[in-house]
Each structure stands twice: as C-alpha cells, then as structure tokens.
Design a protein around this motif. Structure first.
Motif, PDB file in Angstrom:
ATOM      1  N   GLU A  89       8.496 -10.890 -11.234  1.00 29.35           N
ATOM      2  CA  GLU A  89       9.655  -9.998 -11.224  1.00 29.35           C
ATOM      3  C   GLU A  89       9.263  -8.568 -10.857  1.00 29.35           C
ATOM      4  O   GLU A  89      10.052  -7.841 -10.259  1.00 29.35           O
ATOM      5  CB  GLU A  89      10.352 -10.013 -12.583  1.00 29.35           C
ATOM      6  N   PHE A  90       8.043  -8.194 -11.227  1.00 30.05           N
ATOM      7  CA  PHE A  90       7.593  -6.838 -10.913  1.00 30.05           C
ATOM      8  C   PHE A  90       7.591  -6.607  -9.403  1.00 30.05           C
ATOM      9  O   PHE A  90       7.874  -5.501  -8.923  1.00 30.05           O
ATOM     10  CB  PHE A  90       6.185  -6.622 -11.493  1.00 30.05           C
ATOM     11  N   THR A  91       7.306  -7.678  -8.636  1.00 35.61           N
ATOM     12  CA  THR A  91       7.249  -7.529  -7.187  1.00 35.61           C
ATOM     13  C   THR A  91       8.629  -7.511  -6.532  1.00 35.61           C
ATOM     14  O   THR A  91       8.744  -7.231  -5.328  1.00 35.61           O
ATOM     15  CB  THR A  91       6.448  -8.680  -6.549  1.00 35.61           C
ATOM     16  N   TYR A  92       9.685  -7.805  -7.305  1.00 37.67           N
ATOM     17  CA  TYR A  92      11.031  -7.889  -6.712  1.00 37.67           C
ATOM     18  C   TYR A  92      11.393  -6.589  -6.005  1.00 37.67           C
ATOM     19  O   TYR A  92      11.980  -6.597  -4.922  1.00 37.67           O
ATOM     20  CB  TYR A  92      12.059  -8.197  -7.809  1.00 37.67           C
ATOM     21  N   MET A  93      11.062  -5.469  -6.612  1.00 35.97           N
ATOM     22  CA  MET A  93      11.401  -4.176  -6.022  1.00 35.97           C
ATOM     23  C   MET A  93      10.794  -4.039  -4.628  1.00 35.97           C
ATOM     24  O   MET A  93      11.457  -3.559  -3.689  1.00 35.97           O
ATOM     25  CB  MET A  93      10.919  -3.042  -6.923  1.00 35.97           C
ATOM     26  N   LEU A  94       9.549  -4.468  -4.479  1.00 41.13           N
ATOM     27  CA  LEU A  94       8.897  -4.370  -3.174  1.00 41.13           C
ATOM     28  C   LEU A  94       9.536  -5.317  -2.165  1.00 41.13           C
ATOM     29  O   LEU A  94       9.665  -4.984  -0.986  1.00 41.13           O
ATOM     30  CB  LEU A  94       7.408  -4.671  -3.299  1.00 41.13           C
ATOM     31  N   LEU A  95       9.941  -6.509  -2.624  1.00 39.84           N
ATOM     32  CA  LEU A  95      10.595  -7.454  -1.709  1.00 39.84           C
ATOM     33  C   LEU A  95      11.930  -6.895  -1.210  1.00 39.84           C
ATOM     34  O   LEU A  95      12.265  -7.017  -0.033  1.00 39.84           O
ATOM     35  CB  LEU A  95      10.821  -8.789  -2.420  1.00 39.84           C
ATOM     36  N   GLN A  96      12.679  -6.260  -2.120  1.00 39.20           N
ATOM     37  CA  GLN A  96      13.952  -5.676  -1.691  1.00 39.20           C
ATOM     38  C   GLN A  96      13.715  -4.480  -0.776  1.00 39.20           C
ATOM     39  O   GLN A  96      14.454  -4.267   0.191  1.00 39.20           O
ATOM     40  CB  GLN A  96      14.796  -5.266  -2.901  1.00 39.20           C
ATOM     41  N   ALA A  97      12.693  -3.701  -1.076  1.00 40.25           N
ATOM     42  CA  ALA A  97      12.350  -2.578  -0.195  1.00 40.25           C
ATOM     43  C   ALA A  97      11.966  -3.091   1.188  1.00 40.25           C
ATOM     44  O   ALA A  97      12.351  -2.501   2.211  1.00 40.25           O
ATOM     45  CB  ALA A  97      11.205  -1.766  -0.799  1.00 40.25           C
ATOM     46  N   TYR A  98      11.236  -4.207   1.215  1.00 39.69           N
ATOM     47  CA  TYR A  98      10.852  -4.810   2.496  1.00 39.69           C
ATOM     48  C   TYR A  98      12.082  -5.261   3.275  1.00 39.69           C
ATOM     49  O   TYR A  98      12.156  -5.100   4.503  1.00 39.69           O
ATOM     50  CB  TYR A  98       9.902  -5.981   2.249  1.00 39.69           C
ATOM     51  N   ASN A 149      15.597   0.048  -6.853  1.00 40.60           N
ATOM     52  CA  ASN A 149      15.251  -0.817  -5.721  1.00 40.60           C
ATOM     53  C   ASN A 149      15.654  -0.181  -4.390  1.00 40.60           C
ATOM     54  O   ASN A 149      14.936  -0.272  -3.389  1.00 40.60           O
ATOM     55  CB  ASN A 149      15.944  -2.170  -5.862  1.00 40.60           C
ATOM     56  N   ILE A 150      16.829   0.460  -4.372  1.00 42.64           N
ATOM     57  CA  ILE A 150      17.324   1.070  -3.143  1.00 42.64           C
ATOM     58  C   ILE A 150      16.436   2.237  -2.719  1.00 42.64           C
ATOM     59  O   ILE A 150      16.052   2.356  -1.549  1.00 42.64           O
ATOM     60  CB  ILE A 150      18.787   1.526  -3.324  1.00 42.64           C
ATOM     61  N   THR A 151      16.100   3.100  -3.665  1.00 39.23           N
ATOM     62  CA  THR A 151      15.272   4.261  -3.307  1.00 39.23           C
ATOM     63  C   THR A 151      13.861   3.830  -2.916  1.00 39.23           C
ATOM     64  O   THR A 151      13.210   4.494  -2.100  1.00 39.23           O
ATOM     65  CB  THR A 151      15.215   5.279  -4.454  1.00 39.23           C
ATOM     66  N   ALA A 152      13.395   2.696  -3.457  1.00 42.30           N
ATOM     67  CA  ALA A 152      12.095   2.181  -3.030  1.00 42.30           C
ATOM     68  C   ALA A 152      12.142   1.800  -1.548  1.00 42.30           C
ATOM     69  O   ALA A 152      11.190   2.020  -0.797  1.00 42.30           O
ATOM     70  CB  ALA A 152      11.701   0.972  -3.879  1.00 42.30           C
ATOM     71  N   GLY A 153      13.281   1.234  -1.108  1.00 43.02           N
ATOM     72  CA  GLY A 153      13.436   0.893   0.304  1.00 43.02           C
ATOM     73  C   GLY A 153      13.536   2.116   1.189  1.00 43.02           C
ATOM     74  O   GLY A 153      12.961   2.156   2.288  1.00 43.02           O
ATOM     75  N   LYS A 213       0.812  -1.218   0.000  1.00 41.26           N
ATOM     76  CA  LYS A 213       0.000   0.000   0.000  1.00 41.26           C
ATOM     77  C   LYS A 213       0.846   1.270   0.000  1.00 41.26           C
ATOM     78  O   LYS A 213       0.349   2.355  -0.274  1.00 41.26           O
ATOM     79  CB  LYS A 213      -0.947   0.003   1.204  1.00 41.26           C
ATOM     80  N   HIS A 214       2.130   1.144   0.327  1.00 41.39           N
ATOM     81  CA  HIS A 214       3.003   2.320   0.383  1.00 41.39           C
ATOM     82  C   HIS A 214       3.695   2.612  -0.948  1.00 41.39           C
ATOM     83  O   HIS A 214       4.473   3.556  -1.043  1.00 41.39           O
ATOM     84  CB  HIS A 214       4.067   2.133   1.473  1.00 41.39           C
ATOM     85  N   ALA A 261       7.947   3.680 -13.195  1.00 42.37           N
ATOM     86  CA  ALA A 261       8.848   4.760 -13.610  1.00 42.37           C
ATOM     87  C   ALA A 261      10.315   4.393 -13.403  1.00 42.37           C
ATOM     88  O   ALA A 261      11.200   5.028 -13.981  1.00 42.37           O
ATOM     89  CB  ALA A 261       8.521   6.037 -12.838  1.00 42.37           C
ATOM     90  N   LYS A 262      10.599   3.382 -12.569  1.00 40.52           N
ATOM     91  CA  LYS A 262      11.977   2.976 -12.336  1.00 40.52           C
ATOM     92  C   LYS A 262      12.552   2.375 -13.612  1.00 40.52           C
ATOM     93  O   LYS A 262      11.901   1.581 -14.290  1.00 40.52           O
ATOM     94  CB  LYS A 262      12.061   1.948 -11.204  1.00 40.52           C
TER      95      LYS A 262
END
Length: 430
Positions: A166-175, A198-202, A139-140, A148-149
């Motif tokens: 693979e689209f969810t990978y960014m969220l998993l790394q942010a988590y 991925n880093i800025t998403a975290g 939700k965040h 846009a990444k």
C-alpha cells in the motif's frame, strides 16, 4: 460566462488546488485534458464515485477533455487513503468483471463519442519492470515526503500499520499522472480531498521527470449534516447498478435527504444551473413539508444515472407505497412495485383464499397467508382497529371480504398493514 473553476467553486466542489491563479489561467487558455481515477473494487460505482464522474462531465461541458481512468493495476494494490485497514487484493477475473460493470455506467454519464476517453492503467503498467519503476519513478520521491502525506502517516500511526504494497500506491498513482501527461497531454488530475497527497505526488513527478507544469484539484469529501457518510445507508452503499440498488430505492435515498443537505446535494449531484437551484431552495424553504427540493433532487440524479423513465417509475412506485389512489396506475407500475415489496402469486381457488360462490377473497385468510398478520386472530384485530388497507383504501370489519372486481388490471391486489408493511398479490385466473 463563468469559468469551469468558478462554476465548481460556486457548487462547493473545490477544497484544494495547486496554484489557483495558474490553474485558472491555464483553463481559460484553451482545452485541457483532465483525469479522474476510480479503483474497480466492485462491479458498480457508488454515490461517492458519482461526484468525481460528474466533475469530469462539467469539465467536458465546458469544452475540456475528460479522461476516466479505471485502475486495473492500482486496484490490485489498494489505496490506503481514508482507510484504517488494508483492502483485500483482487484477482484477475474479479477485476475484469468489475471493470466491465463500471465501464457501462461511465458510458451513460460521459460522452465517449465526443472527446472523453476511458483508460485502464493496467495497460501501461503490466509490462513495467520493477527495476524500471524504481529507477525512473522511485528515485524522484523521498520516503520522508511520502511519509509526510496524511493518507500514509495516519496509517503508519494506526495499530495495523501500512504494508509496503500500500505504501507504493502513491508512486503508482503518480506514475499514472506522468504517463497520461506524456501520452495524452493530461495536465490536471482531480479527486476527493483524501487524494490530495497522491495528486501532488504526481504533479511533483511530472515536474521532476518532464520539467512540465501540471495541476491538481480536489473537492471536499461528502458527509451528511448528521455526520454520516453520504451515500451510505443502514443496508450499505447506494450503488449505481440497478441490481444492487433499485432505481426506486436510489430515488428514495435522495427524497429522504435532510433539509440541511438538500441545497448542497442539488449543487453537487445535479447539472441544474446554480440560479435555478437557488430558486428551488427558496421555494422549498417557504413550504418545507412538501419536500419539493428533495423531489427535484431525486428526479434529476435518478434521471442522470438510470434515465428519465426510471425516475418517473420511481415516483409512481412511491405514490403507490405511500398511500395515493392506485386505480389509475398502469400495469408496469405494479410490476415495478413487485420488485420493492413482498409479492405472492395466487389463483382463483380455495387455496388462494377465494370463494367462487361469492366471487370474493377472504381478507383474513390473505392477511395471515402473506405474513401481514401472524394469525387469523391477529388479522381480525388489525381489521377491527382499522390498520388494514386494500389498494390503499382502509377496510374494516373482522370478517371482511374483497370482491374480485377490486383486482386492478384484473390481477393485482395491494395489501397494506399500518403505514409501511406491504404485500402485493398477483392473481391468476385459475
């Protein structure tokens, strides 16, 4: 004394950071926990991974706390960053074997007896439910932000597209970053420039969920001056596992680095002081033919990965294979050579080309039997043209023989045809 951020910048190891001044102040304010993630797609690290591990080590030597994250969970999904197609998903057994191999290599490069930590994101994601993940993490992030990444957008625009997995990978790394921030007080994530999204998403997730300030830093992806990807050869990747890439071949990779790349390689792949590197490069420029800078580079990196003894052995093997006198080489060096060139075991019998009456070997027979000549006639032609060497000494004469006294350590003969074709013979007494 220069700060770790200034040290990284002086080595060309900073491409992007979140607010640079804010990060510099935080680093100067006391120890900070910093993490770098590696997906276990193989049972060994490769040269591309080595940069990140050495950046972690530089942080540790500056008094900060490194966290090496091995992605047992994200390795099951696959990172789309820098790829044009989807990775094969790994099963549990393969992942376990890969994790074990990587863990051993990390322990050689980071001080886990000190304050370095090794973590596996599978440990905190295996019990995570889909509903919990969607509610507290998904939700965040908006799809607009994720699309846009660059790592995601480039895949969306490709012929194959990008799977939802693979689209969810960014969220998993942010988590992961959020979890490490919450449980290990981790404030900084580092990675190659392809990880910036991925880093800025975290960083953003930590701000939204915890209201805290986190930081990110990336270094440029390494390519050679000829445009090739650093750490790649015609045979494939250069691995840190000695069974995949031998210490000799690992050493030779750096010996053969072009002059245009040697300074940057010294800065980024070694722990030598910047001033010492500048002196070495200046001396190299005065006599580039000696390749002294490449030799320093090869010895330093091989020592980091395989130890000083392996680096010294690699130099000995190079001396042997590139034509130096071999009479003073120890037996261990020849056994190392046996791992790098075709090797045969023969005996002092007629079947081995040995003539007891003259106590010598028929060199024509040896050349033909080892494949250095296609036939006995070809062997004689090689001898006539002077392209045949025994123990790095040229041999001529169409019917040449090799006396058994020429055996080194009583059992080795090194045959060579031309500059690069070698064959080592181990000779048993009977």
């Amino acid at each position: 004394m220069r700060s770790v951020l200034e040290e990284l910048e002086s080595r060309g190891l900073v491409q992007d950071t979140t607010d640079r001044d804010l990060l510099a102040r935080r680093l100067s304010g006391g120890p900070i926990s910093v993490y770098h993630g590696i997906d276990p797609t193989a049972s060994s690290l490769h040269l591309g991974n080595l940069i990140g591990v050495l950046v972690l080590r530089r942080f540790q030597e500056a008094g900060h706390r490194p966290i090496a994250l091995v992605g047992g969970a994200t390795g099951m999904v696959g990172d789309p960053s820098g790829r044009s197609d989807e990775r094969n998903l790994l099963d549990d057994d393969t992942l376990a074997a890969n994790l074990s191999g990587i863990r051993g290599q990390l322990e050689k490069l980071l001080d886990f007896d000190g304050d370095a930590e090794l973590v596996n994101n599978y440990d905190w994601t295996r019990e995570l439910t889909l509903i919990e993940f969607l509610r507290d993490t998904g939700k965040h992030a908006t799809v607009n932000q994720m699309a846009a990444k660059h790592s995601v957008r480039s895949r969306m625009e490709s012929e194959t597209g990008i799977s939802f997995t693979e689209f969810t990978y960014m969220l998993l790394q942010a988590y992961d970053f959020w979890w490490l921030h919450s449980h290990h007080d981790c404030e900084l994530q580092i990675g190659g420039s392809d990880q910036w999204g991925n880093i800025t998403a975290g960083v953003d997730l930590i701000r939204r969920r915890s209201g805290a300030q986190a930081h990110g830093l990336t270094w440029p992806l390494l390519t050679r001056s000829d445009g090739a990807k650093f750490g790649k050869t015609a045979e494939g990747a250069v691995w840190l596992d000695a069974d995949r890439t031998s210490p000799y071949r690992f050493h030779q990779y750096f010996v053969q680095v072009p002059d245009e790349d040697v300074e940057r390689s010294l800065l980024q792949f070694t722990l030598l002081p910047v001033a010492e590197i500048a002196e070495a490069v200046e001396a190299h420029q005065g006599d580039p033919g000696r390749r002294e800078a490449q030799r320093i580079l090869a010895n330093e990196v091989t020592s980091l990965v395989h130890g000083r003894a392996a680096a010294a052995a690699a130099e000995e093997v190079a001396r042997i294979l590139f034509g130096s006198p071999v009479d003073d080489m120890d037996e261990a060096a020849f056994e190392t050579v046996a791992n790098e060139v075709p090797t045969s075991n023969i005996s002092l019998t007629a079947e081995g080309g040995f003539d007891p009456a003259s106590n010598s070997f028929d060199l024509v027979e040896l050349l033909a039997s080892t494949g250095l000549a296609s036939s006995k006639g070809d062997a004689r032609r090689g001898l006539a043209e002077g392209s045949v060497y025994v123990n790095n000494e040229r041999v001529s004469g169409e019917d040449a023989v090799v006396a058994s006294e020429r055996l080194l350590h009583g059992r080795y003969l090194l045959l060579r045809r031309g500059k690069r074709r070698h064959h080592l013979l181990r000779v048993a007494s009977r």
